[in-house]
Design an enzyme around this catalytic site. Structure first.
Site, PDB file in Angstrom:
ATOM      1  N   HIS A 255     -35.968 -17.843 -88.412  1.00  0.00           N
ATOM      2  CA  HIS A 255     -37.427 -18.071 -88.259  1.00  0.00           C
ATOM      3  C   HIS A 255     -38.160 -16.807 -87.874  1.00  0.00           C
ATOM      4  CE1 HIS A 255     -41.587 -19.162 -87.066  1.00  0.00           C
ATOM      5  NE2 HIS A 255     -41.143 -20.368 -87.631  1.00  0.00           N
ATOM      6  N   ASP A 311     -37.132 -27.331 -89.104  1.00  0.00           N
ATOM      7  CA  ASP A 311     -36.518 -28.306 -90.429  1.00  0.00           C
ATOM      8  C   ASP A 311     -35.253 -28.817 -90.263  1.00  0.00           C
ATOM      9  OD1 ASP A 311     -39.203 -28.115 -91.760  1.00  0.00           O
ATOM     10  OD2 ASP A 311     -38.798 -26.084 -92.119  1.00  0.00           O
TER      11      ASP A 311
END
Ligand code: COA
Length: 374
Positions: A255, A311
């Site tokens: 991320h 996700d």
């Protein structure tokens, strides 16, 4: 002159909507911890919070919920479009085009955001998505049920049966966790459009278009594809090492802001586990593979600050709730639309067109030579 590739660490606006502590793995919506919202709130209440900056009182809450429930229906024009679309179209493209038709119907071409267009966008995304899901399955679309919550009605329209309490809660929490995430790529894309004072539908379409990519909201679909490709817990380590050796990414890992475990992934993991235990079969097998990918992924990437993101486990949750993998990004979009709208409203209040610069490093003063002499 310094070029910040990917605008990394560049602040584009002040915000009072969402705060991420990427080092400690914490996330707050309007100052409330995501852990509290996931435990005590629901999609409707958290949407209100994100949009209007405070938790609603009973009257405000009931009004907001009522407006959402009453606005779920989609127009005949949108239905006709969904019926005419080929069955193998990519669902995010279908959603994007359906929203475009909504914009045409409202005929708004410059910036103005009515309460009703906010409600329409949030309430109709699930109806558009489930309508197309049912048509792809050669089943009759299911009309929205106004007696059900946003999350429960979404599952009802997808599966044609009333969901269990656990399924509703898992869906509600998954949607809460996807509502907003500060200046992510799709939010930025929608702000770029809104900052030109274009209409809200065009801005939301930009958000959908950016979210679609596998590096952003398409990663949930890619993560499930990866779990399926692995096929068995035994294969995980070899698969991951092979992937890393080929410079391929572990989908659902890493991320821009979090350098530790994404708190949303932590919460979603508990729901993925619960649903895997309840449903068994393929869901349990995929969950076990995911858990092993997490362990091996952290073993090789954790030292670089690369951990599971939202996700990773949302893929298992969405799959267990009845969505085909290609539709996962649309479920993400159906929650994130609230965040896009909130950021647009916040930005345009004190608007400045977003117009950065590019540093020219080509030649200048070149001599033009006519075509027949080149
Ligand atoms: N698997 C393997 N390596 C990864 C990785 C992943 N999922 N994510 C990042 N890396 C590595 C990169 O290869 C790079 O290594 P290097 O410095 O040795 O070249 C380093 O980490 C930095 O990656 P970078 O792409 O510059 O970081 P970013 O902040 O620009 O990208 C993401 C962030 C999310 C795009 C990236 O982590 C990614 O592609 N993840 C997979 C897709 C995904 O799950 N997206 C959903 C995000 S919520």
């Amino acid at each position: 002159m310094e070029i910040k590739k990917g605008l990394e660490d560049v602040y584009v606006k002040e915000t009072e909507i969402t705060y991420i502590d990427g080092e400690l793995g914490r996330l707050y919506y309007r100052g409330y911890s995501i852990y509290d919202l996931a435990e005590f709130s629901n999609f409707e209440e958290t949407s209100y919070l994100i949009l209007y900056g405070k938790l609603p009182n009973v009257y405000e809450y009931e009004n907001f919920v009522k407006s959402l429930r009453e606005s779920r229906g989609i127009s005949d024009r949108v239905k006709e479009f969904l019926k005419g679309v080929k069955k193998n179209a990519y669902p995010m493209d279908v959603l994007r085009t359906a929203v475009s038709i909504m914009g045409l119907e409202e005929n708004s071409h410059t910036y103005s955001v009515s309460e009703q267009s906010i409600i329409n966008l949030i309430s109709k995304f699930p109806t558009i998505i489930s309508y197309y899901i049912r048509l792809r399955r050669d089943l009759e679309p299911v009309e929205p049920d106004t007696s059900l919550s946003h999350a429960a009605n979404f599952l009802y329209m997808v599966n044609g049966t009333k969901p269990s309490e656990e399924e509703c809660r898992a869906m509600d929490v998954a949607m809460i966790l996807h509502i907003d995430h500060e200046m992510n790529a799709s939010t930025f894309a929608s702000l770029v459009v809104a900052s030109t004072l274009s209409d809200i539908y065009s801005a939301i379409i930009a958000g959908i278009s950016a979210l679609k990519g596998p590096l952003h909201g398409g990663a949930n679909y890619e993560a499930l594809k990866m779990f399926r490709e692995i096929g068995d817990v035994e294969n995980v380590e070899k698969y991951i090492l092979n992937r890393l050796a080929n410079k391929q990414r572990i989908m659902g890992f890493g991320h821009r802001v979090y350098k530790t475990y994404d708190p949303r992934a932590r919460i979603l993991k508990s729901y993925a586990k619960l649903l895997a235990e309840k449903k068994g079969g393929e869901i349990r097998r995929l969950y076990e593979i995911a858990e092993k990918v997490e362990e091996i992924g952290i073993k090789y990437l954790g030292s670089k600050g690369i951990y599971p993101n939202v996700d990773f486990y949302s893929s298992i949750v969405f799959y267990a709730l009845g969505f085909e993998p290609e539709f996962f990004p649309t479920v993400f979009a159906s929650a994130r639309v609230t965040g896009w709208i909130a950021h647009i409203l916040e930005y345009v209040k004190d608007n400045k067109i977003i117009r950065p610069k590019a540093y020219y490093k080509g030649e200048i003063g070149r001599k033009y030579i006519p075509l027949d002499s080149r």
